[in-house]
Scaffold this motif. Sequence first.
Motif, mmCIF file in Angstrom:
data_model
loop_
_atom_site.group_PDB
_atom_site.id
_atom_site.type_symbol
_atom_site.label_atom_id
_atom_site.label_comp_id
_atom_site.label_asym_id
_atom_site.label_seq_id
_atom_site.Cartn_x
_atom_site.Cartn_y
_atom_site.Cartn_z
ATOM 1 N N TYR A 243 0.824 -1.215 0.000
ATOM 2 C CA TYR A 243 0.000 0.000 0.000
ATOM 3 C C TYR A 243 0.861 1.271 0.000
ATOM 4 O O TYR A 243 0.617 2.182 -0.805
ATOM 5 C CB TYR A 243 -0.955 -0.012 1.203
ATOM 6 N N GLY B 15 -4.607 4.313 -4.014
ATOM 7 C CA GLY B 15 -4.257 3.462 -2.886
ATOM 8 C C GLY B 15 -5.483 3.002 -2.115
ATOM 9 O O GLY B 15 -5.555 1.842 -1.670
ATOM 10 N N TYR C 197 -7.163 0.312 -4.150
ATOM 11 C CA TYR C 197 -6.291 -0.866 -4.052
ATOM 12 C C TYR C 197 -6.517 -1.606 -2.736
ATOM 13 O O TYR C 197 -6.817 -2.806 -2.710
ATOM 14 C CB TYR C 197 -4.834 -0.397 -4.179
ATOM 15 N N LEU C 198 -6.406 -0.854 -1.629
ATOM 16 C CA LEU C 198 -6.480 -1.473 -0.305
ATOM 17 C C LEU C 198 -7.891 -1.967 0.002
ATOM 18 O O LEU C 198 -8.061 -3.076 0.532
ATOM 19 C CB LEU C 198 -6.029 -0.466 0.758
#
Length: 496
Positions: free
Chosen positions: A149, A164, A167-168
């Motif tokens: 991350y 991010g 993504y996370l």
Amino acid sequence: MMTQEALMQWIILLPLLAIPGILLFHKKQNLREAATLIVGTILLFAVVAFYQGFDAGQGAYVHWWELLPGLNIAFRAEPLGVLFSLVAGSLWLVTSIYSIGYMRGHGEGNQTRFYCFFAVAITGVMGLAFADNLFTLFVFYEILTLSTYPLVTHAGTDKARHGGRVYLSILLVTSILFFLFAVIGTWAETGNLTFTAGGVFDNSTSKMVVSVLLALFVFGIGKAAVMPFHRWLPAAMVAPTPVSALLHAVAVVKAGVFSIMKVCVYIFGIDLLAELPITDWLLYIATAGVLLASLVAMRQDNLKKRLAYSTVSQLGYITIGALLATQSGVLGGSFHIVAHAFGKITLFFCAGAIMVAAHKTEISDMRGLGKTMPLTMIAFFIGSMSIIGLPPAAGMWSKWYLLMGTLEAEQVAVMIVLMISSLLNIAYLLPIPLRAFFDGNRSVVSIRRDEIKEAPWPSLLALSITAIMTIVFFFWPQPFYGLAESLANIAGGAHG
């Protein structure tokens, strides 16, 4: 002489040993990066030495910790894990070389943090590669998610933070809601989380329960980017190119499809998979994802985004290999982990080199670029050939065995889609190097030494190495082919 057990533990922990050196020399670039390169070189020698001493019949086993009875952090060497460790171990060193040229050439900040989290991520990969059971796999899967991350959000901009968050959130939600429940369900049904040849389920387990667990695994392992849980991958392209290259062409995405392959072979077993009606449905979903992602890739003008959607499509090949439930499918899917890794990392390296040297990110701006960056565009052409599956590049072998797997499984529709997808690969990849070497009048560009302006030499060296290796593995597919074949034999012979 170090035992295989000791060597396996060193492989898992070695990347962390780079961190003290990186932090100690944070103000001295050359020494800081030397720490990464030295440890990366040692890791490469370690994984090669481990491969040379590896015996599929008696893989090394190490037990670290028992959290609860039956919940162990333990590691065991088997062919797929050794294959994955060889890929990640060799490409970490190459990517570290590339990063030196890219991070300096692009004037990136926070480089010490970058190299530290890179090292943690590689430890996550190695722990995952050698996981002996689902619990260990899940722990290192999450370590890999959390350690990457900060790499995705490296730029610190609003765009990077948004990428991010996507993504996370996708990776954590899928792993906690689906993957973790699949692990718990497997434990509740069998009392066994250890990866076992032929699988852990017996005839007393309801086919409905097994089907639900399989679906939870396939969608819960979000790193495999099975649609509709694929959006994290294009979102993560806000990361610096070295991150996109290793973590989103090799480590993170390959951790996903590696996990799916390992679960299919060692938790379910291909005999059981072949009996489940849901296997075909999941196979068709993965096949549709291959085709849809290829079509979306064609529409992207941004080079990294086109490569990202191409990755979503290519990961589908490996998931298909696992779900075909045939020996050829397992062999082709496993070898595609290798072929795609070296081919796609070459393409990402080239994308970063173009951005650093020519400041271009859009494909429409790259006409005639071969005049100033001939080596980069030749490497891009070679990487494209591997992704398409054309000789003499390694991707031809993996696609060949995947097609054989579709015939074994009598999945003609899947075979046709894979062939169409390869044609689409040609349509969205080959025009890029062709555009670079031909000007607007369709005449070949003239290349003069005084006009060449390539990326910094470490980046150029790295992309040249990976391009050459894609050709080397066509003519000399060992050792990877041997490991993939061993896995296929384990899968096919478990009940034989």
